[in-house]
Scaffold this active site. Structure first.
Site, PDB file in Angstrom:
ATOM      1  N   GLY A   1       0.836  -1.212   0.000  1.00 48.40           N
ATOM      2  CA  GLY A   1       0.000   0.000   0.000  1.00 48.40           C
ATOM      3  C   GLY A   1       0.860   1.246   0.000  1.00 48.40           C
ATOM      4  O   GLY A   1       0.517   2.252   0.618  1.00 48.40           O
ATOM      5  N   ALA A   2       1.988   1.168  -0.736  1.00 40.56           N
ATOM      6  CA  ALA A   2       2.948   2.290  -0.729  1.00 40.56           C
ATOM      7  C   ALA A   2       2.645   3.303  -1.828  1.00 40.56           C
ATOM      8  O   ALA A   2       3.348   4.298  -1.947  1.00 40.56           O
ATOM      9  CB  ALA A   2       4.370   1.747  -0.898  1.00 40.56           C
TER      10      ALA A   2
ATOM     11  N   SER B   1       0.006   5.196  -2.132  1.00 45.96           N
ATOM     12  CA  SER B   1      -0.952   6.247  -1.765  1.00 45.96           C
ATOM     13  C   SER B   1      -0.944   6.442  -0.245  1.00 45.96           C
ATOM     14  O   SER B   1      -0.481   5.581   0.505  1.00 45.96           O
ATOM     15  CB  SER B   1      -2.355   5.816  -2.233  1.00 45.96           C
ATOM     16  OG  SER B   1      -3.336   6.731  -1.822  1.00 45.96           O
ATOM     17  N   GLY B   2      -1.467   7.585   0.181  1.00 48.71           N
ATOM     18  CA  GLY B   2      -1.808   7.816   1.577  1.00 48.71           C
ATOM     19  C   GLY B   2      -0.687   7.557   2.587  1.00 48.71           C
ATOM     20  O   GLY B   2       0.441   8.022   2.432  1.00 48.71           O
ATOM     21  N   ILE B   3      -1.026   6.795   3.615  1.00 50.22           N
ATOM     22  CA  ILE B   3      -0.122   6.557   4.749  1.00 50.22           C
ATOM     23  C   ILE B   3       1.138   5.810   4.307  1.00 50.22           C
ATOM     24  O   ILE B   3       2.257   6.162   4.710  1.00 50.22           O
ATOM     25  CB  ILE B   3      -0.875   5.745   5.838  1.00 50.22           C
ATOM     26  CG1 ILE B   3      -2.040   6.570   6.393  1.00 50.22           C
ATOM     27  CG2 ILE B   3       0.064   5.324   6.966  1.00 50.22           C
ATOM     28  CD1 ILE B   3      -3.107   5.752   7.105  1.00 50.22           C
ATOM     29  N   GLY B   4       0.954   4.783   3.466  1.00 51.34           N
ATOM     30  CA  GLY B   4       2.102   3.996   3.000  1.00 51.34           C
ATOM     31  C   GLY B   4       3.064   4.843   2.190  1.00 51.34           C
ATOM     32  O   GLY B   4       4.291   4.744   2.365  1.00 51.34           O
TER      33      GLY B   4
ATOM     34  N   SER C   1      -6.706  -0.369  12.907  1.00 51.65           N
ATOM     35  CA  SER C   1      -7.644   0.753  13.031  1.00 51.65           C
ATOM     36  C   SER C   1      -8.490   0.581  14.277  1.00 51.65           C
ATOM     37  O   SER C   1      -8.769  -0.556  14.699  1.00 51.65           O
ATOM     38  CB  SER C   1      -8.566   0.810  11.807  1.00 51.65           C
ATOM     39  OG  SER C   1      -9.604   1.735  12.016  1.00 51.65           O
TER      40      SER C   1
ATOM     41  N   TYR D   1     -15.011  -4.123   7.249  1.00 52.24           N
ATOM     42  CA  TYR D   1     -13.766  -3.391   7.537  1.00 52.24           C
ATOM     43  C   TYR D   1     -13.350  -3.597   8.998  1.00 52.24           C
ATOM     44  O   TYR D   1     -12.189  -3.899   9.298  1.00 52.24           O
ATOM     45  CB  TYR D   1     -13.957  -1.898   7.239  1.00 52.24           C
ATOM     46  CG  TYR D   1     -12.698  -1.095   7.462  1.00 52.24           C
ATOM     47  CD1 TYR D   1     -11.591  -1.268   6.633  1.00 52.24           C
ATOM     48  CD2 TYR D   1     -12.591  -0.191   8.521  1.00 52.24           C
ATOM     49  CE1 TYR D   1     -10.421  -0.552   6.842  1.00 52.24           C
ATOM     50  CE2 TYR D   1     -11.434   0.531   8.733  1.00 52.24           C
ATOM     51  CZ  TYR D   1     -10.350   0.342   7.890  1.00 52.24           C
ATOM     52  OH  TYR D   1      -9.190   1.044   8.112  1.00 52.24           O
TER      53      TYR D   1
HETATM   54  N1  LIG Z   1      -7.432   6.799   6.234  1.00 54.70           N
HETATM   55  C1  LIG Z   1      -7.794   6.524   7.479  1.00 54.70           C
HETATM   56  O1  LIG Z   1      -8.478   7.310   8.164  1.00 54.70           O
HETATM   57  C2  LIG Z   1      -7.362   5.225   8.119  1.00 54.70           C
HETATM   58  C3  LIG Z   1      -7.660   5.018   9.480  1.00 54.70           C
HETATM   59  C4  LIG Z   1      -7.263   3.816  10.078  1.00 54.70           C
HETATM   60  C5  LIG Z   1      -6.575   2.868   9.340  1.00 54.70           C
HETATM   61  N2  LIG Z   1      -6.319   3.091   8.019  1.00 54.70           N
HETATM   62  C6  LIG Z   1      -5.593   2.032   7.284  1.00 54.70           C
HETATM   63  O2  LIG Z   1      -4.445   2.603   6.692  1.00 54.70           O
HETATM   64  C7  LIG Z   1      -4.034   1.788   5.595  1.00 54.70           C
HETATM   65  C8  LIG Z   1      -3.686   2.691   4.430  1.00 54.70           C
HETATM   66  O3  LIG Z   1      -4.834   3.427   4.051  1.00 54.70           O
HETATM   67  P1  LIG Z   1      -4.755   4.926   3.511  1.00 54.70           P
HETATM   68  O4  LIG Z   1      -5.591   5.773   4.408  1.00 54.70           O
HETATM   69  O5  LIG Z   1      -3.362   5.331   3.231  1.00 54.70           O
HETATM   70  O6  LIG Z   1      -5.602   4.747   2.148  1.00 54.70           O
HETATM   71  P2  LIG Z   1      -5.221   4.920   0.616  1.00 54.70           P
HETATM   72  O7  LIG Z   1      -4.698   6.267   0.330  1.00 54.70           O
HETATM   73  O8  LIG Z   1      -6.453   4.482  -0.108  1.00 54.70           O
HETATM   74  O9  LIG Z   1      -4.047   3.837   0.388  1.00 54.70           O
HETATM   75  C9  LIG Z   1      -4.348   2.472   0.387  1.00 54.70           C
HETATM   76  C10 LIG Z   1      -3.172   1.707  -0.185  1.00 54.70           C
HETATM   77  O10 LIG Z   1      -3.541   0.324  -0.211  1.00 54.70           O
HETATM   78  C11 LIG Z   1      -3.433  -0.167  -1.549  1.00 54.70           C
HETATM   79  N3  LIG Z   1      -4.483  -1.119  -1.851  1.00 54.70           N
HETATM   80  C12 LIG Z   1      -5.827  -0.975  -1.697  1.00 54.70           C
HETATM   81  N4  LIG Z   1      -6.467  -2.028  -2.201  1.00 54.70           N
HETATM   82  C13 LIG Z   1      -5.509  -2.863  -2.694  1.00 54.70           C
HETATM   83  C14 LIG Z   1      -5.534  -4.117  -3.353  1.00 54.70           C
HETATM   84  N5  LIG Z   1      -6.695  -4.740  -3.656  1.00 54.70           N
HETATM   85  N6  LIG Z   1      -4.357  -4.686  -3.711  1.00 54.70           N
HETATM   86  C15 LIG Z   1      -3.180  -4.081  -3.446  1.00 54.70           C
HETATM   87  N7  LIG Z   1      -3.096  -2.885  -2.832  1.00 54.70           N
HETATM   88  C16 LIG Z   1      -4.244  -2.286  -2.472  1.00 54.70           C
HETATM   89  C17 LIG Z   1      -3.584   1.031  -2.437  1.00 54.70           C
HETATM   90  O11 LIG Z   1      -2.996   0.739  -3.695  1.00 54.70           O
HETATM   91  P3  LIG Z   1      -3.380   1.589  -5.040  1.00 54.70           P
HETATM   92  O12 LIG Z   1      -3.216   3.034  -4.686  1.00 54.70           O
HETATM   93  O13 LIG Z   1      -2.322   1.160  -5.996  1.00 54.70           O
HETATM   94  O14 LIG Z   1      -4.760   1.222  -5.415  1.00 54.70           O
HETATM   95  C18 LIG Z   1      -2.867   2.096  -1.626  1.00 54.70           C
HETATM   96  O15 LIG Z   1      -1.487   2.041  -1.849  1.00 54.70           O
HETATM   97  C19 LIG Z   1      -5.188   0.826   5.335  1.00 54.70           C
HETATM   98  O16 LIG Z   1      -4.849  -0.440   5.864  1.00 54.70           O
HETATM   99  C20 LIG Z   1      -6.338   1.423   6.112  1.00 54.70           C
HETATM  100  O17 LIG Z   1      -7.253   0.439   6.531  1.00 54.70           O
HETATM  101  C21 LIG Z   1      -6.691   4.243   7.390  1.00 54.70           C
END
Ligand SMILES: NC(=O)c1ccc[n+]([C@@H]2O[C@H](COP(=O)([O-])OP(=O)(O)OC[C@H]3O[C@@H](n4cnc5c(N)ncnc54)[C@H](OP(=O)(O)O)[C@@H]3O)[C@@H](O)[C@H]2O)c1
Length: 284
Positions: free
Chosen positions: A5-6, A8-11, A137, A161
């Site tokens: 998940g690198a 986008s976003g947190i990664g 989470s 989720y």
């Molecule tokens: N945002 C929040 O408020 C929040 C709160 C608590 C926990 N989290 C957790 O934080 C983590 C990162 O989320 P984020 O907020 O950074 O969201 P994000 O910006 O949507 O990033 C998600 C990452 O996961 C990858 N991903 C999603 N579906 C995938 C799949 N089917 N196969 C391979 N890779 C996949 C995406 O890849 P692509 O970009 O290439 O599609 C992206 O790199 C997640 O585990 C999420 O549950 C988020």
């Protein structure tokens, strides 16, 4: 350091910060364009191009393939970050027959970790333990996880989720029990509410996004991840953290018995242990 998940976003924010500090990175993403842009962003701050691999975690064969490729390319992995995650519709199961949120957020990372286990073991040594960090989470609190059938059909994406985030914590608890003799330290963390691509199709999450005070930046969300990846000593195996401190989880997500049951059913779900699916041995 391998980060899922690198793209986008947190990664991505974590990858940029770790590259700034000089770490050698392996990036995983699903979308080729976002992954390529992540490679550029990391190269700009780190000075060299990180390795990058594309895989859709909703397809377990793609996880198997990418795990084999990384294991072939790297002899040692000091840190594996299981961060890829999504909030998917419950209408369709994956090609593997599982709820797509559970598969992406738990089963795929569970399988990838097993495929890279020997590389983590090879890295654990005098410089310190190897680490497996999972992005959890606070949604674990409302998860409806059936630990005997983790990938079963769910009835709402938010329940799915929450169940997947319970699974992230239970995985961490059981990995700590099983792998501490290998000098592998598994931890899990809650990043806070983060403004990213996550939940963009959910009306609830999008509406919450209109209240800016509730949300932090991806870089702020990545703070605990970066800390867990680099903090040299004193991390409790199986620990749960937020804001670089221990954090409290519900009993359902930390129960040793549920953790053991989930581990066994997850092994069966991803068919790990079937012929040809053990991680590559003899390295390190
Ligand atoms: N945002 C929040 O408020 C929040 C709160 C608590 C926990 N989290 C957790 O934080 C983590 C990162 O989320 P984020 O907020 O950074 O969201 P994000 O910006 O949507 O990033 C998600 C990452 O996961 C990858 N991903 C999603 N579906 C995938 C799949 N089917 N196969 C391979 N890779 C996949 C995406 O890849 P692509 O970009 O290439 O599609 C992206 O790199 C997640 O585990 C999420 O549950 C988020």
């Amino acid at each position: 350091m391998v980060i899922t998940g690198a793209s986008s976003g947190i990664g991505l924010a974590a990858a940029v910060e770790l590259a700034r500090r000089g770490d050698d990175l392996v990036l995983l993403g699903r979308d080729p364009g976002r992954l390529q842009r992540a490679v550029q962003a990391v190269r700009e701050v780190g000075g060299s191009s990180p390795a990058a691999y594309r895989a859709d975690f909703a397809v377990l064969d793609e996880v198997r393939e990418v795990g084999a490729k990384i294991a072939a390319d790297r002899e040692r992995i000091h840190v594996l970050v299981n961060n890829a995650g999504q909030l998917a519709s419950v209408r369709r199961l994956t090609v593997d027959g599982f709820d797509p949120t559970m598969q992406t957020n738990h089963l795929a990372g569970f399988l990838l970790t097993h495929l890279l286990l020997d590389r983590l073991r090879a890295a654990a040594g005098a410089e310190g333990p190897a680490r497996v960090i999972t992005t959890g989470s606070a949604a674990e609190a409302w998860g409806t996880l059936d630990v005997r059938r983790p990938g079963r059909r769910q009835f709402s994406r938010w329940l799915a989720y929450g169940a997947s985030k319970q699974a992230n914590l239970l995985f961490t608890v059981e990995a700590a029990r099983r792998w501490s003799t290998y000098r592998i330290v598994p931890t899990c963390f809650f990043p806070g509410l983060i403004r990213s691509r996550f939940g963009r199709r959910s009306p609830v999450f999008s509406l919450a996004g209109l209240v800016p005070v509730l949300f932090r930046t991806p870089a702020e969300g990545a703070g605990t991840l970066v800390w867990l990846a680099r903090e040299p000593r004193g991390l409790v195996p199986g620990g749960y953290f937020a804001w670089q401190r221990p954090f409290v989880a519900t009993g359902r997500s930390t129960s040793a018995e549920r953790a053991r049951l989930l581990w066994e059913s997850s092994l069966a779900a991803v068919r790990y242990g079937a012929e040809g699916e053990r991680s590559v041995r003899g390295v390190g």
